[in-house]
Motif scaffolding. Structure first.
Motif, PDB file in Angstrom:
ATOM      1  N   ALA A 179       0.827  -1.213   0.000  1.00  0.00           N
ATOM      2  CA  ALA A 179       0.000   0.000   0.000  1.00  0.00           C
ATOM      3  C   ALA A 179       0.855   1.255   0.000  1.00  0.00           C
ATOM      4  O   ALA A 179       0.534   2.242  -0.678  1.00  0.00           O
ATOM      5  N   ALA A 180       1.948   1.234   0.752  1.00  0.00           N
ATOM      6  CA  ALA A 180       2.832   2.402   0.795  1.00  0.00           C
ATOM      7  C   ALA A 180       3.462   2.662  -0.569  1.00  0.00           C
ATOM      8  O   ALA A 180       3.610   3.815  -0.992  1.00  0.00           O
ATOM      9  N   ARG A 181       3.815   1.601  -1.272  1.00  0.00           N
ATOM     10  CA  ARG A 181       4.460   1.761  -2.590  1.00  0.00           C
ATOM     11  C   ARG A 181       3.467   2.169  -3.672  1.00  0.00           C
ATOM     12  O   ARG A 181       3.818   2.875  -4.609  1.00  0.00           O
ATOM     13  N   ARG A 182       2.218   1.724  -3.557  1.00  0.00           N
ATOM     14  CA  ARG A 182       1.262   1.918  -4.652  1.00  0.00           C
ATOM     15  C   ARG A 182       0.398   3.170  -4.513  1.00  0.00           C
ATOM     16  O   ARG A 182      -0.210   3.609  -5.491  1.00  0.00           O
ATOM     17  N   SER A 183       0.293   3.732  -3.323  1.00  0.00           N
ATOM     18  CA  SER A 183      -0.620   4.860  -3.122  1.00  0.00           C
ATOM     19  C   SER A 183      -0.257   6.036  -4.023  1.00  0.00           C
ATOM     20  O   SER A 183       0.904   6.434  -4.106  1.00  0.00           O
ATOM     21  N   ARG A 184      -1.257   6.588  -4.687  1.00  0.00           N
ATOM     22  CA  ARG A 184      -1.023   7.758  -5.543  1.00  0.00           C
ATOM     23  C   ARG A 184      -0.813   9.019  -4.716  1.00  0.00           C
ATOM     24  O   ARG A 184      -0.269  10.005  -5.198  1.00  0.00           O
TER      25      ARG A 184
END
Length: 388
Positions: free
Chosen positions: A319-324
């Protein structure tokens, strides 16, 4: 062959590990003295439950604030600020003289712990990127190890007649000192301002699958904490001592796999690991409930612990890597859904048990494990294939 990390990188890793250990140790230290606080204030089970709910509400509120805060300050700064406040707040619940003040102090402890949780996970994502190898699972394993050590020390203190005040104040001072020492090795990276980040951190559409995974896993964890011993004792007729081993087996399995999880994730795809573990847990738990065999039930509890062990590190990291918006937004969204599931699990199981039976209610956990297995593909989609 991957080169060994430099001494500076290893120091960053271990300093971050200390932060996770501190958070788990402090939480378990408080939990170990709940009976003493209840007896001192002469609280009923309902009153104690309401006070403990305040801690959960504090955590849920702080997830959102911490997620936004990471857009304006570095993960290191927020981790240290919330960590020291956590140490400051920790002794207050054991020093109060009334239920309303207990609820207020638990709200503050929950808020400090929850904000620290979001901040230290964001920091861990940064450190993992610098390490260029998986470390999230091991860090969460050290949180579990901290919990085990904190609970063990708390039991020892209670057995020897050490007052809750002396015990928790001593713990808070020691944890603050450990955080002060770890501080010099935590990496300082500039904050990434959020891009039109909403006020309330909810998972973005493409991360709904991740949100469903973490909600199911935390719901299982919350239900196991409150109902596993009751099921073994009341439904299967085991002794109280053997009933207590059910949750212990679940917890040890979680801790063990988390500590080994980074090595497993480096060898197998995360989705495959999650799918296999939860499929096995669902099948064996369903069989154990159908046969009502105590030994098979203990095996099932171990498999359930193994199945959900790596959900938090894998999902929080993804989630940390993918959040816009920002890493903090992604982690806060997942933490909100996960902790919401953790709080929701015990009452849902209790309600279903009241309507049917506890045996039938625990079948829901098998269904949730199966759901995690089916949803595990969401961990794979954005992951780039390794170059040849």
């Amino acid at each position: 062959m991957t080169a060994s990390p430099s001494p500076a990188r290893r120091a960053e890793h271990w300093a971050t590990a200390v932060v996770f250990f501190i958070n788990g140790f402090g939480f378990a230290s408080w939990v170990s003295r709940i009976p003493a606080v209840r007896d001192t204030l002469q609280l009923s089970e309902g009153q104690l439950g309401m006070a403990l709910l305040a801690m959960g509400v504090g955590a849920l509120c702080s997830f959102q604030l911490a997620g936004r805060g990471l857009g304006y300050m570095s993960a290191r700064t927020l981790t240290l600020a919330t960590g020291f406040f956590y140490c400051y707040a920790l002794p207050h619940p054991v020093m109060v003289g009334s239920l309303p003040v207990l609820a207020l102090t638990l709200f503050l402890v929950g808020a400090a712990s929850g904000a620290m949780d979001v901040a230290m996970n964001a920091l861990a994502v940064e450190v993992e990127a610098r390490q260029q190898k998986p470390i999230m699972s091991g860090l969460h394993g050290l949180w579990s190890a901290g919990g085990l050590c904190g609970a063990s020390l708390g039991g020892l203190m209670a057995q020897h007649g050490v007052t809750p005040q002396a015990h928790i104040i001593g713990v808070a001072v020691a944890l603050a000192a450990a955080l002060l020492v770890a501080r010099q090795w935590l990496p300082e990276l500039p904050a990434k301002p959020p891009e039109e980040s909403p006020r309330f951190a909810l998972p973005e559409r493409e991360m709904l699958g991740l949100g469903a995974i973490v909600c199911c896993a935390f719901l299982i964890e919350g239900a196991m904490a409150d109902w596993s011993a009751i099921y073994l004792k009341d439904t299967l007729g085991t002794t109280a001592a053997k009933a207590a081993l059910g949750y212990a087996a679940f917890s040890f399995a979680m801790m063990g796999l988390r500590l080994a999880g980074d090595h497993l994730v480096a060898r197998w795809r995360a989705a495959h690991l999650l799918r296999a573990g939860n499929a096995a847990a669902a099948v064996v738990l369903a069989l154990a409930i159908a046969t009502q065999h105590p030994v098979l039930t203990m095996v099932a509890f171990v498999l359930v612990g193994l199945g959900v062990a790596v959900v938090a590190p894998l999902v929080f990291g993804a989630a940390a890597r993918r959040s816009r918006h920002s890493p903090g937004h992604g982690i806060a969204a997942m933490a909100t859904l996960g902790y919401g599931g953790f709080l929701l699990g015990p009452p849902v199981i209790g309600w279903v048990a009241h309507m049917t039976s506890l045996r039938s209610a625990l079948l829901l956990l098998a269904l949730l494990a199966a759901a995690i297995a089916l949803l595990s593909r969401h961990l794979d989609e954005p992951v780039p294939q390794p170059s040849a």
